[in-house]
Scaffold this motif. Sequence first.
Motif, PDB file in Angstrom:
ATOM      1  N   ALA A 129      -7.051  -6.026  -3.423  1.00 16.02           N
ATOM      2  CA  ALA A 129      -6.451  -5.848  -4.740  1.00 16.02           C
ATOM      3  C   ALA A 129      -4.931  -5.786  -4.638  1.00 16.02           C
ATOM      4  O   ALA A 129      -4.213  -6.345  -5.487  1.00 16.02           O
ATOM      5  CB  ALA A 129      -6.992  -4.572  -5.390  1.00 16.02           C
ATOM      6  N   ARG A 130      -4.418  -5.114  -3.602  1.00 11.86           N
ATOM      7  CA  ARG A 130      -2.972  -5.036  -3.408  1.00 11.86           C
ATOM      8  C   ARG A 130      -2.387  -6.447  -3.237  1.00 11.86           C
ATOM      9  O   ARG A 130      -1.374  -6.790  -3.855  1.00 11.86           O
ATOM     10  CB  ARG A 130      -2.653  -4.204  -2.166  1.00 11.86           C
ATOM     11  N   LEU A 131      -3.017  -7.259  -2.401  1.00 11.91           N
ATOM     12  CA  LEU A 131      -2.480  -8.591  -2.143  1.00 11.91           C
ATOM     13  C   LEU A 131      -2.531  -9.474  -3.378  1.00 11.91           C
ATOM     14  O   LEU A 131      -1.579 -10.226  -3.646  1.00 11.91           O
ATOM     15  CB  LEU A 131      -3.243  -9.248  -0.986  1.00 11.91           C
ATOM     16  N   ARG A 132      -3.609  -9.393  -4.130  1.00  9.75           N
ATOM     17  CA  ARG A 132      -3.689 -10.209  -5.353  1.00  9.75           C
ATOM     18  C   ARG A 132      -2.581  -9.822  -6.330  1.00  9.75           C
ATOM     19  O   ARG A 132      -1.956 -10.687  -6.945  1.00  9.75           O
ATOM     20  CB  ARG A 132      -5.055 -10.045  -6.016  1.00  9.75           C
ATOM     21  N   ALA A 133      -2.322  -8.535  -6.446  1.00  7.99           N
ATOM     22  CA  ALA A 133      -1.267  -8.088  -7.351  1.00  7.99           C
ATOM     23  C   ALA A 133       0.104  -8.566  -6.879  1.00  7.99           C
ATOM     24  O   ALA A 133       0.945  -8.996  -7.682  1.00  7.99           O
ATOM     25  CB  ALA A 133      -1.292  -6.563  -7.456  1.00  7.99           C
ATOM     26  N   ILE A 134       0.331  -8.530  -5.570  1.00  4.45           N
ATOM     27  CA  ILE A 134       1.620  -8.959  -5.020  1.00  4.45           C
ATOM     28  C   ILE A 134       1.818 -10.454  -5.231  1.00  4.45           C
ATOM     29  O   ILE A 134       2.894 -10.909  -5.641  1.00  4.45           O
ATOM     30  CB  ILE A 134       1.701  -8.584  -3.531  1.00  4.45           C
ATOM     31  N   VAL A 135       0.765 -11.254  -4.975  1.00  9.25           N
ATOM     32  CA  VAL A 135       0.857 -12.692  -5.195  1.00  9.25           C
ATOM     33  C   VAL A 135       1.105 -12.998  -6.665  1.00  9.25           C
ATOM     34  O   VAL A 135       1.821 -13.947  -7.017  1.00  9.25           O
ATOM     35  CB  VAL A 135      -0.425 -13.399  -4.700  1.00  9.25           C
ATOM     36  N   ALA A 136       0.543 -12.170  -7.550  1.00  7.59           N
ATOM     37  CA  ALA A 136       0.722 -12.360  -8.992  1.00  7.59           C
ATOM     38  C   ALA A 136       2.109 -11.954  -9.471  1.00  7.59           C
ATOM     39  O   ALA A 136       2.441 -12.132 -10.645  1.00  7.59           O
ATOM     40  CB  ALA A 136      -0.345 -11.582  -9.758  1.00  7.59           C
ATOM     41  N   GLY A 137       2.913 -11.392  -8.574  1.00  3.40           N
ATOM     42  CA  GLY A 137       4.285 -11.060  -8.932  1.00  3.40           C
ATOM     43  C   GLY A 137       4.547  -9.600  -9.184  1.00  3.40           C
ATOM     44  O   GLY A 137       5.674  -9.217  -9.521  1.00  3.40           O
ATOM     45  N   GLU A 138       3.533  -8.755  -9.051  1.00  7.79           N
ATOM     46  CA  GLU A 138       3.753  -7.331  -9.264  1.00  7.79           C
ATOM     47  C   GLU A 138       4.601  -6.754  -8.131  1.00  7.79           C
ATOM     48  O   GLU A 138       4.482  -7.161  -6.972  1.00  7.79           O
ATOM     49  CB  GLU A 138       2.423  -6.582  -9.342  1.00  7.79           C
ATOM     50  N   THR A 139       5.441  -5.805  -8.477  1.00  5.15           N
ATOM     51  CA  THR A 139       6.295  -5.157  -7.479  1.00  5.15           C
ATOM     52  C   THR A 139       5.552  -3.980  -6.857  1.00  5.15           C
ATOM     53  O   THR A 139       5.048  -3.112  -7.578  1.00  5.15           O
ATOM     54  CB  THR A 139       7.605  -4.657  -8.119  1.00  5.15           C
ATOM     55  N   HIS A 140       5.467  -3.976  -5.554  1.00  2.00           N
ATOM     56  CA  HIS A 140       4.834  -2.854  -4.853  1.00  2.00           C
ATOM     57  C   HIS A 140       5.924  -1.881  -4.434  1.00  2.00           C
ATOM     58  O   HIS A 140       6.943  -2.267  -3.875  1.00  2.00           O
ATOM     59  CB  HIS A 140       4.078  -3.339  -3.626  1.00  2.00           C
ATOM     60  N   HIS A 141       5.708  -0.610  -4.695  1.00  3.66           N
ATOM     61  CA  HIS A 141       6.678   0.417  -4.330  1.00  3.66           C
ATOM     62  C   HIS A 141       6.262   1.038  -2.996  1.00  3.66           C
ATOM     63  O   HIS A 141       5.267   1.766  -2.933  1.00  3.66           O
ATOM     64  CB  HIS A 141       6.767   1.485  -5.417  1.00  3.66           C
ATOM     65  N   PRO A 142       6.991   0.724  -1.929  1.00  2.00           N
ATOM     66  CA  PRO A 142       6.595   1.215  -0.604  1.00  2.00           C
ATOM     67  C   PRO A 142       6.739   2.725  -0.497  1.00  2.00           C
ATOM     68  O   PRO A 142       7.512   3.359  -1.225  1.00  2.00           O
ATOM     69  CB  PRO A 142       7.568   0.504   0.341  1.00  2.00           C
ATOM     70  N   HIS A 143       5.971   3.308   0.427  1.00  2.00           N
ATOM     71  CA  HIS A 143       5.979   4.747   0.601  1.00  2.00           C
ATOM     72  C   HIS A 143       7.253   5.198   1.304  1.00  2.00           C
ATOM     73  O   HIS A 143       7.908   4.428   2.016  1.00  2.00           O
ATOM     74  CB  HIS A 143       4.764   5.191   1.415  1.00  2.00           C
ATOM     75  N   THR A 144       7.605   6.439   1.109  1.00  3.29           N
ATOM     76  CA  THR A 144       8.690   7.051   1.863  1.00  3.29           C
ATOM     77  C   THR A 144       8.109   7.586   3.162  1.00  3.29           C
ATOM     78  O   THR A 144       7.134   8.341   3.127  1.00  3.29           O
ATOM     79  CB  THR A 144       9.332   8.208   1.069  1.00  3.29           C
ATOM     80  N   PRO A 145       8.653   7.196   4.310  1.00  2.79           N
ATOM     81  CA  PRO A 145       8.054   7.604   5.582  1.00  2.79           C
ATOM     82  C   PRO A 145       7.952   9.116   5.706  1.00  2.79           C
ATOM     83  O   PRO A 145       8.870   9.858   5.342  1.00  2.79           O
ATOM     84  CB  PRO A 145       9.026   7.031   6.623  1.00  2.79           C
ATOM     85  N   SER A 146       6.819   9.575   6.196  1.00  2.46           N
ATOM     86  CA  SER A 146       6.584  10.997   6.435  1.00  2.46           C
ATOM     87  C   SER A 146       5.861  11.157   7.760  1.00  2.46           C
ATOM     88  O   SER A 146       5.229  10.225   8.256  1.00  2.46           O
ATOM     89  CB  SER A 146       5.726  11.600   5.318  1.00  2.46           C
TER      90      SER A 146
END
Length: 502
Positions: A129-146
């Motif tokens: 689901a993440r990849l389909r959304a990214i290919v569709a142009g949605e912006t993914h907000h990466p995590h802050t490293p912890s």
Amino acid sequence: MTTTEPETQAETATPLNVAVVTLGCARNEVDSEELAGRLEAGGFVLVDDAEDADTVVVNTCGFVEAAKKDSVDTLLEAADLKASAGHGGKAQAVVAVGCLAERYGKDLAESLPEADAVLGFDDYPDIAARLRAIVAGETHHPHTPSDRRRLLPISPVERDASTVSVPGHDVRADASDIGTGAPATGPRAVRRRLDAGPMAPLKLASGCDRRCSFCAIPSFRGSFVSRRPSDVLQEGQWLATQGVKELFLVSENSTSYGKDLGDLRLLETLLPELSGIDGIERVRVSYLQPAETRPGLIEAIASTPGVVPYFDLSFQHASAPVLRRMRRFGDPESFLGLLEQIRSLAPLAGVRSNVIVGFPGETEDDLQTLCDFLEAARMDVTGVFGYSDEDGTEAAGFADDLKLDEDEIRARTEHVTTLVEELNAQRAEERIGERVVVLVESVDSADGEVVVEGRAAHQGPEVDGTTLLTGTAGARVGDLLAATVTGTDGVDLVARVDGDRA
């Protein structure tokens, strides 16, 4: 291991080709196959070549500087394919996953805009689901490293998970099922092989509870979490149905397996179960912590039928003062005593290790102690690494007057590397005349001749050399052939086949 049902939109979504590119260790290879299984279940079509893919997933390594550079370079190469999409290329998106992505998260995304997204371990269950959304142009907000040691879940493997990721198997069981033959039931999950070879890594655990001062792995892999023995066994059974002949048990610290499940001797119990799987010819254990390598485990590895006498011992150094600064334990006498225990049970056992040279505070006497130990240890293979500071580690914060300059570290590393190359070559020569059993991994033609290569029992995958077989007729990948060693080339062996199969 976290499991999910395939995405419900998979049946109606437009098929997309995806290539999974793997860097780093065998643990990453398992992660990639789990991601591939989820992607395939989510409607993606897996392809081998990134040039044929609509989206490229790069499973990165974040262990040391060289590995980080390789990961970034690979991401940039994949991004070049995306940039050429308007000129006949296919790539629409490039996504970073794996240890580098987990370790640096938002920082990596900001410094590497060529990647369309940086996904952490917590994104794995919903990767399709993440990849389909990214290919569709949605912006993914990466995590802050912890530091994952302070997070729940503390590892990509859920501590209370009771299912194993193998397609076509419904499994639910616990440690009490080992040795009982009890059937297992439960939800379906996924792993999809990306390599058709006769060896496959099989993950025992994830994370590490040790706090070595030079190592950042626990901060992004989390604390040590054992997989349930029944899950490991079921996945081993599935791998056997895929043509696998050798199971390569991997984790950050295999000697800790079972401690969080209440039984530190679970590995000794599990080994004969794994080696008894129909179709599995041999089982190999990787990464043993010397300070935790107990007599019962040595005996199990050395004497269990189907388990190869192979000891991957992480010595890291031999000088007691250096080891204490590393927050490790041991000295030459205890390490040599451990090797003596091993060889008293299995005189021809394979032994490999890694050492770090130039650690802060290492004196010339410390270096000589390491060299003397290496000469006495007679190991088959030793990997040599020059020390470098790793972000967030205790050693990176050591006082500057303890740290050696880069030229000195380089010189010491070259010195030890030259020594171990000679020692390892000598150890290989000692095996001339020895009878070995070789797992055939490749059969190729060169200059009209058939070239057959594989690995003997003392040779682990990729890092311990290979054996070139002569006198073969009709050998096939996956065969186990008995042979006699006739020559060497460094750590590599040449052996003449004695008969048909071992």
